[in-house]
Design a protein around this motif. Structure first.
Motif, PDB file in Angstrom:
ATOM      1  N   GLY A 130      40.108  39.375  30.504  1.00  0.00           N
ATOM      2  CA  GLY A 130      39.140  38.397  30.016  1.00  0.00           C
ATOM      3  C   GLY A 130      37.710  38.781  30.354  1.00  0.00           C
ATOM      4  N   TYR A 131      37.519  39.447  31.497  1.00  0.00           N
ATOM      5  CA  TYR A 131      36.154  39.871  31.857  1.00  0.00           C
ATOM      6  C   TYR A 131      35.621  40.866  30.833  1.00  0.00           C
ATOM      7  N   GLU A 132      36.491  41.784  30.419  1.00  0.00           N
ATOM      8  CA  GLU A 132      36.040  42.770  29.421  1.00  0.00           C
ATOM      9  C   GLU A 132      35.702  42.078  28.103  1.00  0.00           C
ATOM     10  N   PHE A 133      36.565  41.153  27.686  1.00  0.00           N
ATOM     11  CA  PHE A 133      36.310  40.463  26.413  1.00  0.00           C
ATOM     12  C   PHE A 133      35.015  39.652  26.504  1.00  0.00           C
ATOM     13  N   ALA A 134      34.809  39.028  27.650  1.00  0.00           N
ATOM     14  CA  ALA A 134      33.584  38.232  27.840  1.00  0.00           C
ATOM     15  C   ALA A 134      32.353  39.135  27.780  1.00  0.00           C
ATOM     16  N   LEU A 135      32.425  40.288  28.435  1.00  0.00           N
ATOM     17  CA  LEU A 135      31.292  41.216  28.436  1.00  0.00           C
ATOM     18  C   LEU A 135      31.010  41.722  27.029  1.00  0.00           C
TER      19      LEU A 135
END
Ligand code: DQA
Length: 146
Positions: A130-135
């Motif tokens: 999710g962190y990657e998608f958010a970034l």
């Protein structure tokens, strides 16, 4: 473009903290992966983790004029901190909220986010990815702005 990554209370314990809920990746693992994603995206990252609400607010203030936007997992403060949302509003810093777990499928007190109404978007329930998608979502949003 510089993006801030803000992590709140107890996220320093990722890896050993309730792995059935939050997975086994450590915060360092997640940040290392994001560093490679940032290189591919052509952006720079700043990372800050703190367990105190005031420390998180101070960091948002400090990032004004330095970062273009923030990916934030405010941990339990997500559910309680009007002050943190005010900090984002006061600095006009766009942010994407991220949660490892699906907060809407958990206890009632976790189902509401104080931050969400001011966020560009939210990613939850997809674990560390999710962190990657958010970034990626934040950078794409910022780049599409006139
Ligand atoms: C969390 C969800 C919150 O309810 C909790 O307090 C956390 C982690 C998540 O990433 O799923 O600390 O933000």
């Amino acid at each position: 473009m510089i993006i801030g990554l803000l992590n709140g209370p107890n996220l320093n314990l990722l890896g050993t903290r309730e792995p059935s809920v939050y997975g086994t990746a450590t915060l360092a693992d997640i940040m290392a992966h994001l560093a490679s994603v940032a290189t591919a995206l052509g952006v720079e990252l700043r990372h800050y983790q703190a367990n105190g609400e005031g420390q998180l607010i101070d960091q948002v203030h400090a990032w004004r004029g330095e970062v273009a936007g923030v990916v934030v997992n405010a941990g339990a403060y997500s559910h309680t901190s009007l002050a943190l949302r005010d900090a984002f509003s006061a600095t006009s810093l766009p942010f994407v909220e991220v949660h490892l777990s699906n907060i809407h499928a958990r206890e009632p007190e976790r189902r509401h986010s104080m931050l969400a109404s001011a966020a560009v978007g939210m990613v939850c329930g997809l674990g560390a990815d999710g962190y990657e998608f958010a970034l990626r979502g934040l950078v794409r949003t910022l780049r599409s702005r006139p």
